[in-house]
Design a protein around this motif. Structure first.
Motif, PDB file in Angstrom:
ATOM      1  N   THR A   1      13.639   5.737  -1.633  1.00  0.00           N
ATOM      2  CA  THR A   1      13.822   6.159  -2.987  1.00  0.00           C
ATOM      3  C   THR A   1      13.445   4.649  -3.855  1.00  0.00           C
ATOM      4  OG1 THR A   1      16.043   5.656  -3.159  1.00  0.00           O
ATOM      5  CG2 THR A   1      15.596   7.946  -2.664  1.00  0.00           C
ATOM      6  N   SER A   2      13.094   4.799  -4.924  1.00  0.00           N
ATOM      7  CA  SER A   2      13.001   3.596  -5.574  1.00  0.00           C
ATOM      8  C   SER A   2      14.018   2.711  -5.805  1.00  0.00           C
ATOM      9  CB  SER A   2      12.562   4.020  -7.228  1.00  0.00           C
ATOM     10  OG  SER A   2      12.350   2.680  -7.796  1.00  0.00           O
ATOM     11  N   GLU A   3      15.187   3.216  -5.809  1.00  0.00           N
ATOM     12  CA  GLU A   3      16.621   2.756  -5.952  1.00  0.00           C
ATOM     13  C   GLU A   3      16.635   1.843  -4.662  1.00  0.00           C
ATOM     14  OE1 GLU A   3      16.111   5.747  -6.691  1.00  0.00           O
ATOM     15  OE2 GLU A   3      16.348   5.656  -8.804  1.00  0.00           O
TER      16      GLU A   3
ATOM     17  N   GLU B   1       7.192   0.110 -10.082  1.00  0.00           N
ATOM     18  CA  GLU B   1       8.228   0.211 -10.876  1.00  0.00           C
ATOM     19  C   GLU B   1       9.457  -0.755 -11.031  1.00  0.00           C
ATOM     20  OE1 GLU B   1       8.234   5.206  -9.959  1.00  0.00           O
ATOM     21  OE2 GLU B   1       9.696   3.854  -8.984  1.00  0.00           O
ATOM     22  N   HIS B   2       9.399  -1.934 -10.173  1.00  0.00           N
ATOM     23  CA  HIS B   2      10.216  -2.892 -10.341  1.00  0.00           C
ATOM     24  C   HIS B   2       9.995  -3.569 -11.697  1.00  0.00           C
ATOM     25  CE1 HIS B   2      12.156  -6.760  -9.558  1.00  0.00           C
ATOM     26  NE2 HIS B   2      12.580  -6.231  -8.481  1.00  0.00           N
ATOM     27  N   PRO B   3      11.213  -3.969 -12.417  1.00  0.00           N
ATOM     28  CA  PRO B   3      11.029  -4.349 -13.692  1.00  0.00           C
ATOM     29  C   PRO B   3      10.215  -5.622 -14.105  1.00  0.00           C
ATOM     30  CG  PRO B   3      13.399  -3.739 -13.004  1.00  0.00           C
ATOM     31  CD  PRO B   3      12.677  -3.678 -11.871  1.00  0.00           C
ATOM     32  N   ARG B   4      10.269  -6.540 -12.889  1.00  0.00           N
ATOM     33  CA  ARG B   4       9.622  -7.597 -13.139  1.00  0.00           C
ATOM     34  C   ARG B   4       7.882  -7.167 -12.999  1.00  0.00           C
ATOM     35  NH1 ARG B   4      12.681 -11.820  -9.002  1.00  0.00           N
ATOM     36  NH2 ARG B   4      15.006 -11.595  -9.986  1.00  0.00           N
TER      37      ARG B   4
ATOM     38  N   ASP C   1      10.058 -10.257   8.704  1.00  0.00           N
ATOM     39  CA  ASP C   1       9.376  -8.999   9.363  1.00  0.00           C
ATOM     40  C   ASP C   1      10.645  -8.159   9.208  1.00  0.00           C
ATOM     41  OD1 ASP C   1       7.576  -7.750  11.520  1.00  0.00           O
ATOM     42  OD2 ASP C   1       9.493  -7.342  12.219  1.00  0.00           O
ATOM     43  N   GLY C   2      11.917  -8.541   9.348  1.00  0.00           N
ATOM     44  CA  GLY C   2      12.986  -7.460   9.122  1.00  0.00           C
ATOM     45  C   GLY C   2      13.287  -7.160   7.765  1.00  0.00           C
ATOM     46  N   ALA C   3      12.981  -7.927   6.874  1.00  0.00           N
ATOM     47  CA  ALA C   3      13.342  -7.549   5.369  1.00  0.00           C
ATOM     48  C   ALA C   3      12.132  -6.804   5.178  1.00  0.00           C
ATOM     49  CB  ALA C   3      13.149  -8.893   4.756  1.00  0.00           C
ATOM     50  N   LEU C   4      10.827  -6.812   5.688  1.00  0.00           N
ATOM     51  CA  LEU C   4       9.833  -5.827   5.202  1.00  0.00           C
ATOM     52  C   LEU C   4       9.908  -4.476   6.010  1.00  0.00           C
ATOM     53  CD1 LEU C   4       6.771  -8.461   5.763  1.00  0.00           C
ATOM     54  CD2 LEU C   4       7.531  -7.468   3.520  1.00  0.00           C
ATOM     55  N   GLU C   5      10.515  -4.474   7.009  1.00  0.00           N
ATOM     56  CA  GLU C   5      10.570  -3.320   7.592  1.00  0.00           C
ATOM     57  C   GLU C   5      11.829  -2.279   6.865  1.00  0.00           C
ATOM     58  OE1 GLU C   5      10.063  -1.358  10.005  1.00  0.00           O
ATOM     59  OE2 GLU C   5       8.848  -2.698  11.531  1.00  0.00           O
ATOM     60  N   GLY C   6      12.525  -3.252   6.246  1.00  0.00           N
ATOM     61  CA  GLY C   6      13.771  -2.597   5.065  1.00  0.00           C
ATOM     62  C   GLY C   6      13.043  -2.031   4.156  1.00  0.00           C
ATOM     63  N   LEU C   7      12.083  -2.622   3.427  1.00  0.00           N
ATOM     64  CA  LEU C   7      11.154  -2.006   2.292  1.00  0.00           C
ATOM     65  C   LEU C   7      10.432  -0.861   2.846  1.00  0.00           C
ATOM     66  CD1 LEU C   7       9.866  -5.554   0.916  1.00  0.00           C
ATOM     67  CD2 LEU C   7      11.876  -4.067  -0.060  1.00  0.00           C
TER      68      LEU C   7
ATOM     69  N   ASP D   1       0.754  -1.222  -0.108  1.00  0.00           N
ATOM     70  CA  ASP D   1      -0.107   0.040  -0.132  1.00  0.00           C
ATOM     71  C   ASP D   1       0.838   1.429  -0.068  1.00  0.00           C
ATOM     72  OD1 ASP D   1      -2.195   1.530   0.151  1.00  0.00           O
ATOM     73  OD2 ASP D   1      -2.312   1.691   2.572  1.00  0.00           O
ATOM     74  N   GLU D   2       1.736   1.347   1.003  1.00  0.00           N
ATOM     75  CA  GLU D   2       2.443   2.455   1.301  1.00  0.00           C
ATOM     76  C   GLU D   2       3.578   2.754  -0.032  1.00  0.00           C
ATOM     77  OE1 GLU D   2       3.950   2.899   5.025  1.00  0.00           O
ATOM     78  OE2 GLU D   2       1.935   2.076   6.058  1.00  0.00           O
ATOM     79  N   LYS D   3       4.229   1.535  -0.061  1.00  0.00           N
ATOM     80  CA  LYS D   3       5.235   1.705  -1.454  1.00  0.00           C
ATOM     81  C   LYS D   3       4.712   1.333  -2.840  1.00  0.00           C
ATOM     82  CE  LYS D   3       7.961   2.824   1.876  1.00  0.00           C
ATOM     83  NZ  LYS D   3       8.586   4.309   1.923  1.00  0.00           N
TER      84      LYS D   3
END
Length: 262
Positions: A232-234, A66-69, A221-227, A58-60
């Motif tokens: 930025t998109s990068e 914009e992800h290529p896949r 959970d940690g990986a999702l926190e990173g997202l 939702d937020e991102k």
């Protein structure tokens, strides 16, 4: 016809209302038994991860799209973005429902659940179906049913159910606790509930497996926190690729472990 019309208006609670009281009690009992078998901590972690994933979607949203896949997939469907938004809306409905909490499931009320969450999910699935090319219009098919009473004999009745372009089917109903129920369902109800209870009784939550699942969910959970932290998109793409890499390593490790065990 009350059930047919209710389903056509996204009111799945009509199914519950059509059930005899003892059938309602049986279903509620099964849901509560399931809630009692599960562990609160693991259930909370699962839905916590799902809630965080929904926040990412939702937020991102723009970063995901914009992800290529994802761009590649979007090019295949004119309704891809609308479908994406519909899926996010459906996830939010599930997360706000009784199934997201074992405490609420332990006090399960079938009619309330179907009238709220069930109705929302039906409407949202209808929206999704409308966005997917060549999807089967199930609700339209239900609404187009023609139901005619054929004959009655005491507490039994035979009903003709006609579907457009299909052969007419005669279905036998029996009166159970003042409610008309399909005879086949009535005949198999008690054994079906008994089988379901037997299967539930055999479900054992292994503490070791629970602990392992908890570790995996903590990593997710940690990986999702990173997202979520990406500005930025990068940054988002880099975090996502890292997450995919971890997932692939986990799968490869699991395969290697199974191979060594064999």
């Amino acid at each position: 016809m009350a059930v047919v019309n209710g389903l056509g208006e996204n009111q799945p609670q009509v199914i519950w209302q059509a059930l005899p009281a003892s059938y309602q009690n049986d279903v509620s009992g099964l849901v509560r038994e399931f809630a009692g078998q599960m562990q609160d901590s693991l259930w909370d972690q699962i839905f916590g991860a799902l809630a965080k994933l929904t926040r990412v979607l939702d937020e991102k949203r723009q970063f995901v799209l914009e992800h290529p896949r994802v761009v590649q997939q979007l090019s295949k469907s004119p309704n891809a973005e609308a479908t994406y938004d519909a899926v996010v809306a459906l996830l939010k409905t599930i997360l706000s429902s009784d199934i997201s909490s074992l405490q609420r499931l332990s006090d399960f009320n079938g009619e309330r659940f179907l009238a709220t969450t069930g109705s929302q999910v039906m409407a949202q699935l209808g929206d999704l179906a409308a966005l997917v090319p060549d999807s089967k219009e199930t609700l339209d098919e239900i609404s187009s049913l023609s139901v005619t009473l054929s004959r009655t004999e005491g507490e039994r009745a035979w009903v003709l159910i006609e579907k457009p372009d299909e052969k007419t089917e005669e279905v036998e109903f029996v009166l159970v606790e003042g409610k008309w129920v399909a005879a086949a369902m009535a005949e198999g109800w008690d054994s079906g509930i008994a089988d379901a209870r037997e299967q539930l009784s055999q479900v054992a939550v292994d503490p070791a497996q629970t602990a392992q699942a908890g570790i995996v969910l903590a990593v997710v959970d940690g990986a999702l926190e990173g997202l979520l932290a990406a500005q930025t998109s990068e940054e988002f793409q880099a975090s996502l690729e890292g997450m995919i890499g971890l997932a692939m390593m986990g799968v490869m490790g699991s395969v290697a472990s199974q191979g060594s065990n064999n």
